[in-house]
Motif scaffolding. Structure first.
Motif, short mmCIF file in Angstrom:
data_model
loop_
_atom_site.label_atom_id
_atom_site.label_comp_id
_atom_site.label_asym_id
_atom_site.label_seq_id
_atom_site.Cartn_x
_atom_site.Cartn_y
_atom_site.Cartn_z
N LYS A 232 2.18 -22.58 12.57
CA LYS A 232 2.88 -22.42 13.96
C LYS A 232 1.57 -22.30 14.67
CE LYS A 232 5.91 -18.90 12.92
NZ LYS A 232 6.71 -19.49 13.19
N ARG A 233 0.38 -23.68 13.98
CA ARG A 233 -0.86 -24.07 15.60
C ARG A 233 -0.43 -24.57 16.66
NH1 ARG A 233 -4.06 -29.26 14.14
NH2 ARG A 233 -4.66 -30.07 15.87
N GLY A 234 -0.80 -23.69 17.97
CA GLY A 234 -0.25 -23.78 19.12
C GLY A 234 -1.22 -23.50 20.24
N PRO A 235 -1.18 -23.63 21.57
CA PRO A 235 -2.18 -24.19 22.20
C PRO A 235 -2.81 -22.44 22.64
CG PRO A 235 -0.18 -24.20 23.67
CD PRO A 235 0.58 -24.63 22.15
N ARG A 236 -3.88 -22.78 23.38
CA ARG A 236 -4.81 -21.45 24.37
C ARG A 236 -5.22 -22.32 25.17
NH1 ARG A 236 -6.48 -16.07 21.58
NH2 ARG A 236 -5.47 -15.57 19.41
N VAL A 237 -5.13 -20.78 26.61
CA VAL A 237 -5.72 -21.92 27.87
C VAL A 237 -6.98 -20.87 27.33
CG1 VAL A 237 -5.48 -21.45 30.28
CG2 VAL A 237 -3.41 -22.26 28.69
N VAL A 238 -7.45 -21.45 28.01
CA VAL A 238 -9.51 -20.99 28.36
C VAL A 238 -9.63 -22.05 30.40
CG1 VAL A 238 -10.22 -21.75 25.95
CG2 VAL A 238 -10.72 -22.86 27.69
N ALA A 239 -9.99 -20.25 30.77
CA ALA A 239 -9.89 -20.37 32.23
C ALA A 239 -11.37 -20.08 32.79
CB ALA A 239 -9.35 -19.14 32.61
N GLY A 240 -12.74 -21.34 33.14
CA GLY A 240 -13.62 -20.51 33.26
C GLY A 240 -13.92 -20.64 35.21
N ASP A 241 -14.41 -19.19 35.58
CA ASP A 241 -14.66 -19.00 36.84
C ASP A 241 -16.17 -19.56 37.01
OD1 ASP A 241 -15.43 -17.85 39.38
OD2 ASP A 241 -15.19 -15.95 38.66
N LEU A 242 -15.94 -20.95 38.35
CA LEU A 242 -16.54 -21.96 38.36
C LEU A 242 -17.57 -21.68 39.60
CD1 LEU A 242 -15.09 -25.14 38.54
CD2 LEU A 242 -16.13 -23.99 36.51
N SER A 243 -17.48 -20.60 40.33
CA SER A 243 -18.29 -19.25 40.78
C SER A 243 -19.78 -18.11 40.15
CB SER A 243 -17.78 -18.69 42.26
OG SER A 243 -16.57 -17.10 41.09
N ALA A 244 -19.36 -18.24 39.11
CA ALA A 244 -20.38 -17.86 38.56
C ALA A 244 -20.85 -18.97 37.51
CB ALA A 244 -19.41 -17.06 37.10
N ASP A 245 -21.79 -18.69 36.84
CA ASP A 245 -22.70 -19.21 35.58
C ASP A 245 -21.58 -19.62 34.60
OD1 ASP A 245 -24.32 -21.48 33.78
OD2 ASP A 245 -25.55 -19.21 33.54
N PRO A 246 -21.29 -21.27 34.37
CA PRO A 246 -20.80 -21.72 33.18
C PRO A 246 -21.00 -21.39 32.07
CG PRO A 246 -20.62 -23.20 35.04
CD PRO A 246 -21.43 -22.27 35.81
N LEU B 129 -11.93 -23.33 36.44
CA LEU B 129 -11.56 -24.82 35.89
C LEU B 129 -10.62 -24.04 34.40
CD1 LEU B 129 -13.80 -27.48 34.61
CD2 LEU B 129 -12.06 -26.32 32.36
N TYR B 130 -9.78 -24.91 34.28
CA TYR B 130 -8.97 -24.67 33.18
C TYR B 130 -8.37 -26.16 32.60
CZ TYR B 130 -6.82 -20.79 36.02
OH TYR B 130 -6.91 -19.73 38.01
N TRP B 131 -8.37 -25.18 30.79
CA TRP B 131 -8.00 -26.10 29.94
C TRP B 131 -7.47 -25.63 28.50
CZ3 TRP B 131 -12.00 -27.40 25.73
CH2 TRP B 131 -11.60 -28.85 25.15
N ALA B 132 -6.95 -26.44 27.39
CA ALA B 132 -6.59 -26.36 26.55
C ALA B 132 -7.15 -26.18 25.13
CB ALA B 132 -5.25 -26.22 26.67
N VAL B 133 -6.86 -25.26 24.10
CA VAL B 133 -7.10 -26.04 22.84
C VAL B 133 -6.16 -24.90 21.66
CG1 VAL B 133 -9.76 -25.96 23.18
CG2 VAL B 133 -8.57 -23.72 22.28
N ASP B 134 -6.11 -26.08 20.82
CA ASP B 134 -5.45 -26.14 19.61
C ASP B 134 -5.95 -24.26 18.73
OD1 ASP B 134 -3.03 -27.69 19.53
OD2 ASP B 134 -4.42 -29.07 19.16
N ASP B 135 -5.00 -23.61 18.28
CA ASP B 135 -5.86 -22.56 17.50
C ASP B 135 -5.30 -23.17 16.23
OD1 ASP B 135 -5.71 -19.61 16.39
OD2 ASP B 135 -5.97 -18.86 17.97
#
Length: 267
Positions: A189-203, A177-183
């Protein structure tokens, strides 16, 4: 004297004509409003906030496997009271509908400034941000509900920092799963970071998640700046992750003095 009388009559007639035209215009508007079909009258109220000192922040919506809907409605203090109240007085209301959104009932309240629901393998999850002291928001948390939002696990901290987003687009590809947040820690200079979660593991295991480097806001070229808002600051805001022709991209608003959008490719 005659010319003065004539001029007075002309002015009176002009005033009368203007009044008549205004009355006709108002009558036409009233008739139009009475017969015009409104575009969004078939709606239901999910949540109503009566307190002026607080406002409804970015809401979220998820559909469960049983077709019921879960709405997440954060209510937070307005700017005048934000710093003093946001840590202790921010509330996220969780509501459910079992009739396709016609009626809603409150099932839980959580102490978060912002929250974003999503569903994986029949289970409801919630990204959450706390109200912060130095910055408006702190940390990226994850909670899980096994009963459709009525009760929730203790939060786990996926990442510590100053992060925020409302319910924006996510992408799922190759069991991630890919999503983004504002840092917010980047300040101007506030900008995005992407978070990525391995859904085959325990979220709920923070080790299943990783976060990208930030993309600081580079500023807006003068040629793209709207002169009307030139005195206001600009920034990236509310990033989305989308998949387009096999490429993951971040789509963010550039706000407010340009009113454009920005695309950032993920490698």
């Amino acid at each position: 004297v005659v010319s003065s009388v004539i001029e007075s009559v002309k002015n009176t007639m002009k005033s009368a004509i203007r009044a008549l035209l205004l009355a006709l215009a108002l009558t036409a508007l009233q008739e139009r409003d009475a017969t015009a079909a409104s575009l969004a009258q078939d709606y239901s109220v999910v949540f109503h906030n009566p307190d002026y000192e607080y406002y409804v922040e970015g809401c979220g919506l998820a559909r469960l496997d049983d077709a019921s809907l879960v709405a997440v409605v954060p209510v937070v203090p307005r700017a005048e009271w934000s710093r003093a109240r946001r840590v202790k007085n921010s509330r996220t209301h969780v509501l459910r509908s079992g009739d396709g959104g016609k009626t809603w009932h409150l099932v839980a309240q959580l102490p978060y400034y912002s929250a974003v629901p999503w569903v994986h393998a029949g289970t409801l999850y919630l990204f959450a941000n706390k109200g912060g002291t130095e910055y408006r928001n702190d940390d990226l948390l994850l909670l899980r509900s096994g009963d459709g939002g009525k009760t929730w696990s203790e939060p786990v901290t996926l990442f510590s920092g100053h992060f925020w987003n409302c319910h924006t687009g996510m992408a799922v590809r190759d069991h991630h799963l890919y999503w983004a947040v504002d840092d917010l820690g980047l300040g101007a200079k506030r900008g995005p970071r992407v978070v990525a979660g391995d859904l085959s593991a325990d979220p709920m295991d923070p080790r299943a998640w990783r976060m990208s480097n930030p993309v600081p806001f580079p500023g807006v070229p003068d040629v793209l700046t709207n002169p009307k808002f030139a005195e206001l600051t600009s920034q990236y805001l509310e990033p989305n992750v989308i998949e387009l022709r096999g490429q993951l991209r971040v789509l963010a608003t550039v706000k407010p003095n340009a009113g454009h959008r920005a695309l950032v490719d993920l490698e």
